[in-house]
Design a protein around this motif. Structure first.
Motif, PDB file in Angstrom:
ATOM      1  N   VAL A  68       0.858  -1.173   0.000  1.00 17.91           N
ATOM      2  CA  VAL A  68       0.000   0.000   0.000  1.00 17.91           C
ATOM      3  C   VAL A  68       0.898   1.227   0.000  1.00 17.91           C
ATOM      4  O   VAL A  68       2.045   1.179   0.460  1.00 17.91           O
ATOM      5  CB  VAL A  68      -0.960   0.036   1.208  1.00 17.91           C
ATOM      6  N   ASN A  69       0.368   2.299  -0.540  1.00 21.29           N
ATOM      7  CA  ASN A  69       1.118   3.539  -0.643  1.00 21.29           C
ATOM      8  C   ASN A  69       0.239   4.710  -0.227  1.00 21.29           C
ATOM      9  O   ASN A  69      -0.991   4.622  -0.245  1.00 21.29           O
ATOM     10  CB  ASN A  69       1.574   3.764  -2.083  1.00 21.29           C
ATOM     11  N   VAL A  70       0.898   5.791   0.104  1.00 27.87           N
ATOM     12  CA  VAL A  70       0.180   7.040   0.279  1.00 27.87           C
ATOM     13  C   VAL A  70       1.005   8.130  -0.393  1.00 27.87           C
ATOM     14  O   VAL A  70       2.204   8.282  -0.110  1.00 27.87           O
ATOM     15  CB  VAL A  70      -0.110   7.356   1.764  1.00 27.87           C
ATOM     16  N   TYR A  71       0.365   8.841  -1.306  1.00 27.71           N
ATOM     17  CA  TYR A  71       1.009   9.964  -1.976  1.00 27.71           C
ATOM     18  C   TYR A  71       0.574  11.220  -1.248  1.00 27.71           C
ATOM     19  O   TYR A  71      -0.635  11.481  -1.124  1.00 27.71           O
ATOM     20  CB  TYR A  71       0.599  10.016  -3.444  1.00 27.71           C
ATOM     21  N   MET A  72       1.543  11.984  -0.789  1.00 25.95           N
ATOM     22  CA  MET A  72       1.263  13.161   0.037  1.00 25.95           C
ATOM     23  C   MET A  72       1.706  14.411  -0.710  1.00 25.95           C
ATOM     24  O   MET A  72       2.892  14.563  -1.010  1.00 25.95           O
ATOM     25  CB  MET A  72       1.995  13.047   1.377  1.00 25.95           C
ATOM     26  N   ALA A  73       0.766  15.274  -0.994  1.00 32.90           N
ATOM     27  CA  ALA A  73       1.062  16.500  -1.734  1.00 32.90           C
ATOM     28  C   ALA A  73       0.939  17.709  -0.804  1.00 32.90           C
ATOM     29  O   ALA A  73       0.264  17.667   0.220  1.00 32.90           O
ATOM     30  CB  ALA A  73       0.113  16.643  -2.909  1.00 32.90           C
ATOM     31  N   SER A  74       1.599  18.779  -1.228  1.00 29.95           N
ATOM     32  CA  SER A  74       1.521  20.050  -0.502  1.00 29.95           C
ATOM     33  C   SER A  74       1.791  19.868   0.993  1.00 29.95           C
ATOM     34  O   SER A  74       1.023  20.335   1.850  1.00 29.95           O
ATOM     35  CB  SER A  74       0.147  20.693  -0.706  1.00 29.95           C
ATOM     36  N   LEU A  75       2.877  19.236   1.303  1.00 25.61           N
ATOM     37  CA  LEU A  75       3.203  18.942   2.687  1.00 25.61           C
ATOM     38  C   LEU A  75       3.487  20.211   3.490  1.00 25.61           C
ATOM     39  O   LEU A  75       4.021  21.202   2.962  1.00 25.61           O
ATOM     40  CB  LEU A  75       4.392  17.992   2.762  1.00 25.61           C
ATOM     41  N   LYS A  76       3.123  20.161   4.760  1.00 29.06           N
ATOM     42  CA  LYS A  76       3.265  21.307   5.654  1.00 29.06           C
ATOM     43  C   LYS A  76       4.254  20.964   6.777  1.00 29.06           C
ATOM     44  O   LYS A  76       4.375  19.801   7.156  1.00 29.06           O
ATOM     45  CB  LYS A  76       1.912  21.643   6.263  1.00 29.06           C
ATOM     46  N   PRO A  77       4.907  21.962   7.322  1.00 33.97           N
ATOM     47  CA  PRO A  77       5.865  21.696   8.410  1.00 33.97           C
ATOM     48  C   PRO A  77       5.242  20.947   9.588  1.00 33.97           C
ATOM     49  O   PRO A  77       5.912  20.110  10.219  1.00 33.97           O
ATOM     50  CB  PRO A  77       6.314  23.094   8.825  1.00 33.97           C
ATOM     51  N   GLU A  78       3.980  21.230   9.874  1.00 33.04           N
ATOM     52  CA  GLU A  78       3.322  20.567  11.000  1.00 33.04           C
ATOM     53  C   GLU A  78       3.032  19.095  10.723  1.00 33.04           C
ATOM     54  O   GLU A  78       2.557  18.384  11.613  1.00 33.04           O
ATOM     55  CB  GLU A  78       2.028  21.291  11.383  1.00 33.04           C
ATOM     56  N   GLU A  79       3.301  18.650   9.509  1.00 33.52           N
ATOM     57  CA  GLU A  79       3.128  17.235   9.189  1.00 33.52           C
ATOM     58  C   GLU A  79       4.433  16.451   9.341  1.00 33.52           C
ATOM     59  O   GLU A  79       4.531  15.300   8.889  1.00 33.52           O
ATOM     60  CB  GLU A  79       2.554  17.098   7.777  1.00 33.52           C
ATOM     61  N   THR A  80       5.379  17.059   9.968  1.00 38.50           N
ATOM     62  CA  THR A  80       6.606  16.363  10.340  1.00 38.50           C
ATOM     63  C   THR A  80       6.275  15.362  11.424  1.00 38.50           C
ATOM     64  O   THR A  80       5.914  15.734  12.543  1.00 38.50           O
ATOM     65  CB  THR A  80       7.659  17.368  10.847  1.00 38.50           C
ATOM     66  N   ASP A  81       6.349  14.086  11.075  1.00 36.90           N
ATOM     67  CA  ASP A  81       5.909  13.013  11.959  1.00 36.90           C
ATOM     68  C   ASP A  81       6.622  11.721  11.568  1.00 36.90           C
ATOM     69  O   ASP A  81       7.224  11.636  10.497  1.00 36.90           O
ATOM     70  CB  ASP A  81       4.400  12.762  11.819  1.00 36.90           C
ATOM     71  N   VAL A  82       6.459  10.725  12.404  1.00 30.48           N
ATOM     72  CA  VAL A  82       6.771   9.365  12.015  1.00 30.48           C
ATOM     73  C   VAL A  82       5.474   8.770  11.466  1.00 30.48           C
ATOM     74  O   VAL A  82       4.431   8.837  12.121  1.00 30.48           O
ATOM     75  CB  VAL A  82       7.291   8.524  13.186  1.00 30.48           C
ATOM     76  N   TYR A  83       5.557   8.217  10.267  1.00 26.62           N
ATOM     77  CA  TYR A  83       4.386   7.665   9.605  1.00 26.62           C
ATOM     78  C   TYR A  83       4.425   6.136   9.702  1.00 26.62           C
ATOM     79  O   TYR A  83       5.449   5.508   9.386  1.00 26.62           O
ATOM     80  CB  TYR A  83       4.351   8.114   8.146  1.00 26.62           C
ATOM     81  N   TYR A  84       3.290   5.580  10.128  1.00 25.87           N
ATOM     82  CA  TYR A  84       3.189   4.145  10.370  1.00 25.87           C
ATOM     83  C   TYR A  84       2.149   3.515   9.457  1.00 25.87           C
ATOM     84  O   TYR A  84       1.070   4.070   9.238  1.00 25.87           O
ATOM     85  CB  TYR A  84       2.766   3.878  11.812  1.00 25.87           C
ATOM     86  N   CYS A  85       2.454   2.331   8.990  1.00 22.78           N
ATOM     87  CA  CYS A  85       1.520   1.496   8.246  1.00 22.78           C
ATOM     88  C   CYS A  85       0.901   0.506   9.233  1.00 22.78           C
ATOM     89  O   CYS A  85       1.592   0.015  10.150  1.00 22.78           O
ATOM     90  CB  CYS A  85       2.286   0.755   7.155  1.00 22.78           C
TER      91      CYS A  85
END
Length: 127
Positions: free
Chosen positions: A78-95
C-alpha cells in the motif's frame, strides 16, 4: 501474522510531495483493512488514511484532497502519496493492518482497530 515495512520517508520542503510505501509479508493484504497513521513526538498517533478490504477509503480532514491512498494486492503493498506537505506534518508515519471488521467506518480510524504495525518512517517537512 503480517509484517509491515515502511519506506519513502525523508526531508522535504514545505509544499513538496512525497510517496510512502508499505510492503507486507506473511499474509495477503487483500484480506486486511490497511491504514496509515502518523505521530509527532509527545503527541498521540493519529489517522492519515485507511481503507477497508471493500475499498472504502477514509481520509482525515487534514489530509483529504492532498493525500492519495493506493493498494496493490498483487504486490502486497500500500502507498500514500502526500502533496503540498506542511511543516506541522513532520511526523513518524506508520503502516497498519487488521482483519477486524468494524460496522462503523469511523472505527477504522482508531488505533485500537489495528493488530499489526510497521516500525515507521520519518517524514520531515522543513525549509
Amino acid at each position: 501474522q503480517v509484517q509491515l515495512v515502511e519506506s519513502g520517508g525523508g526531508l522535504v520542503q514545505p509544499g513538496d510531495s512525497l510517496r510512502l510505501s508499505c510492503a507486507a509479508s506473511g499474509r495477503e493484504i487483500r484480506n486486511y483493512a490497511m491504514g496509515w497513521f502518523r505521530q509527532a513526538a509527545g503527541k498521540e498517533r493519529e489517522v492519515v488514511v485507511v481503507q477497508t478490504t471493500g475499498g472504502t477509503t477514509y481520509y482525515s480532514d487534514s489530509t483529504k484532497g492532498r493525500f492519495t491512498f493506493s493498494r496493490d494486492n498483487a504486490k502486497n503493498t500500500v502507498n500514500v502519496y502526500m502533496a503540498s506537505l506542511k511543516p506541522e506534518e513532520t511526523d513518524v508515519y506508520y503502516c497498519a493492518s487488521t482483519l477486524r471488521y468494524c460496522s462503523d467506518m469511523i472505527d477504522y480510524a482508531r488505533m485500537w482497530a489495528y493488530d499489526y504495525w510497521g516500525q515507521g518512517t520519518q517524514v520531515t517537512v522543513s525549509s
